[in-house]
Each structure stands twice: as C-alpha cells, then as structure tokens.
Design a protein around this motif. Structure first.
Motif, PDB file in Angstrom:
ATOM      1  N   MET A  72      11.088   5.900   1.733  1.00  0.00           N
ATOM      2  CA  MET A  72       9.690   5.840   1.343  1.00  0.00           C
ATOM      3  C   MET A  72       8.899   4.855   2.182  1.00  0.00           C
ATOM      4  SD  MET A  72       9.995   6.056  -2.823  1.00  0.00           S
ATOM      5  CE  MET A  72      11.453   5.048  -2.985  1.00  0.00           C
ATOM      6  N   SER A  73       9.530   3.799   2.639  1.00  0.00           N
ATOM      7  CA  SER A  73       8.811   2.759   3.397  1.00  0.00           C
ATOM      8  C   SER A  73       8.359   3.262   4.763  1.00  0.00           C
ATOM      9  CB  SER A  73       9.679   1.518   3.573  1.00  0.00           C
ATOM     10  OG  SER A  73      10.753   1.776   4.464  1.00  0.00           O
ATOM     11  N   ASP A  89      10.112   9.252  -5.092  1.00  0.00           N
ATOM     12  CA  ASP A  89       9.688   9.932  -3.866  1.00  0.00           C
ATOM     13  C   ASP A  89       9.506  11.421  -4.143  1.00  0.00           C
ATOM     14  OD1 ASP A  89       9.139  10.757  -1.325  1.00  0.00           O
ATOM     15  OD2 ASP A  89      11.053  10.184  -0.466  1.00  0.00           O
ATOM     16  N   ARG A 118       2.672   1.696  -3.472  1.00  0.00           N
ATOM     17  CA  ARG A 118       1.806   2.166  -4.563  1.00  0.00           C
ATOM     18  C   ARG A 118       1.753   3.689  -4.643  1.00  0.00           C
ATOM     19  NH1 ARG A 118      -1.627  -1.864  -2.473  1.00  0.00           N
ATOM     20  NH2 ARG A 118      -1.367  -3.771  -3.674  1.00  0.00           N
ATOM     21  N   ARG A 119       1.945   4.369  -3.536  1.00  0.00           N
ATOM     22  CA  ARG A 119       1.919   5.839  -3.528  1.00  0.00           C
ATOM     23  C   ARG A 119       3.038   6.432  -4.374  1.00  0.00           C
ATOM     24  NH1 ARG A 119       0.932   7.045   2.843  1.00  0.00           N
ATOM     25  NH2 ARG A 119      -1.161   6.176   2.929  1.00  0.00           N
ATOM     26  N   TYR A 120       4.101   5.674  -4.570  1.00  0.00           N
ATOM     27  CA  TYR A 120       5.279   6.182  -5.263  1.00  0.00           C
ATOM     28  C   TYR A 120       5.439   5.627  -6.676  1.00  0.00           C
ATOM     29  CZ  TYR A 120       6.326   7.538  -0.502  1.00  0.00           C
ATOM     30  OH  TYR A 120       6.260   8.080   0.756  1.00  0.00           O
ATOM     31  N   SER A 147       6.708   5.958   5.284  1.00  0.00           N
ATOM     32  CA  SER A 147       5.489   6.753   5.165  1.00  0.00           C
ATOM     33  C   SER A 147       4.322   5.983   5.774  1.00  0.00           C
ATOM     34  CB  SER A 147       5.196   7.087   3.700  1.00  0.00           C
ATOM     35  OG  SER A 147       4.873   5.908   3.005  1.00  0.00           O
ATOM     36  N   ALA A 156       6.868  13.169  -2.991  1.00  0.00           N
ATOM     37  CA  ALA A 156       6.187  13.794  -1.859  1.00  0.00           C
ATOM     38  C   ALA A 156       7.150  14.565  -0.964  1.00  0.00           C
ATOM     39  CB  ALA A 156       5.450  12.740  -1.045  1.00  0.00           C
ATOM     40  N   THR A 179       0.832  -1.203   0.000  1.00  0.00           N
ATOM     41  CA  THR A 179       0.000   0.000   0.000  1.00  0.00           C
ATOM     42  C   THR A 179       0.865   1.249   0.000  1.00  0.00           C
ATOM     43  OG1 THR A 179      -1.798  -1.134   1.126  1.00  0.00           O
ATOM     44  CG2 THR A 179      -1.764   1.269   1.289  1.00  0.00           C
ATOM     45  N   ARG A 180       1.907   1.255   0.825  1.00  0.00           N
ATOM     46  CA  ARG A 180       2.817   2.410   0.864  1.00  0.00           C
ATOM     47  C   ARG A 180       3.574   2.545  -0.458  1.00  0.00           C
ATOM     48  NH1 ARG A 180       4.701   1.213   6.869  1.00  0.00           N
ATOM     49  NH2 ARG A 180       4.971  -0.763   5.838  1.00  0.00           N
ATOM     50  N   LEU A 218       9.672   3.666  -8.989  1.00  0.00           N
ATOM     51  CA  LEU A 218       9.121   4.367  -7.828  1.00  0.00           C
ATOM     52  C   LEU A 218       9.890   5.670  -7.651  1.00  0.00           C
ATOM     53  CD1 LEU A 218       8.916   1.502  -5.158  1.00  0.00           C
ATOM     54  CD2 LEU A 218       7.058   2.383  -6.542  1.00  0.00           C
TER      55      LEU A 218
END
Length: 100
Positions: free
Chosen positions: A95-96, A38, A10-12, A98, A40, A7-8, A36
């Motif tokens: 990233m993990s 980052d 997929r944001r990237y 988040s 954000a 899930t985390r 992927l």
C-alpha cells in the motif's frame, strides 16, 4: 509519520473492526483490529493491531490477509510480518507504494 506517507495511508483507512486469528504455533486464537485494507488492488491484505503483542510485546502491528479464502489465510503469519508501529507496518506494505 511523514505527511506523504500519512496521506497514502489515509486512503486505506477503515472503521476498525475485530478479527479473530489463529496461531500456527499453538491452539490459541487472538483478536486483532483491522485498521487499513487494500481494497483498491483487491489484494485481500491489510494491517491490523493485536494488543497482546503475539510475537513480542512491542510488535503489535501486523500485515495480514483480510480476505479469508482458506483456513491458512486466518493465520497471524510469520514474525517478519510484525512491526512496532503502524508507520513501520505501512512502510513495508504494498500500500505504501501508491502515489501520494
């Protein structure tokens, strides 16, 4: 990959795109696919896949700079930034951390 980690991640996700990378230990360059990014945190980092397994044939996933500010940012990096799976690379990235 555990669902919360997926899930985390997929944001990237980005549409994979090629990136030609230099090699500190020789004149070769290698094409990696950035998967992927980052954006954000504006860290300029991401995760790529290099089919050639630059360091070792089984370590094809790499943490790298995706925003090239100076020539050294286009380098493939040290062996400590290479992993056997996307899950492993993502788990070792900022990233993990988040929230899910």
């Amino acid at each position: 990959m555990p669902e919360d980690l997926a899930t985390r991640a997929r944001r990237y996700l980005v549409e994979p795109y090629p990136s030609e990378r230099s090699w500190s230990y020789g004149p070769e360059t290698f094409q990696c696919w950035i998967v992927l990014v980052d954006d954000a945190k504006n860290s300029g980092t991401g995760i790529g896949y290099c089919g050639g397994g630059v360091w070792q044939p089984d370590r094809r996933w790499v943490l790298l700079w995706v925003e090239i500010r100076e020539p050294r940012d286009a380098d493939l990096g040290q062996d400590s930034s290479w992993f056997t799976s996307l899950e492993e690379a993502f788990s070792e990235s900022f990233m993990s951390n988040s929230p899910a």
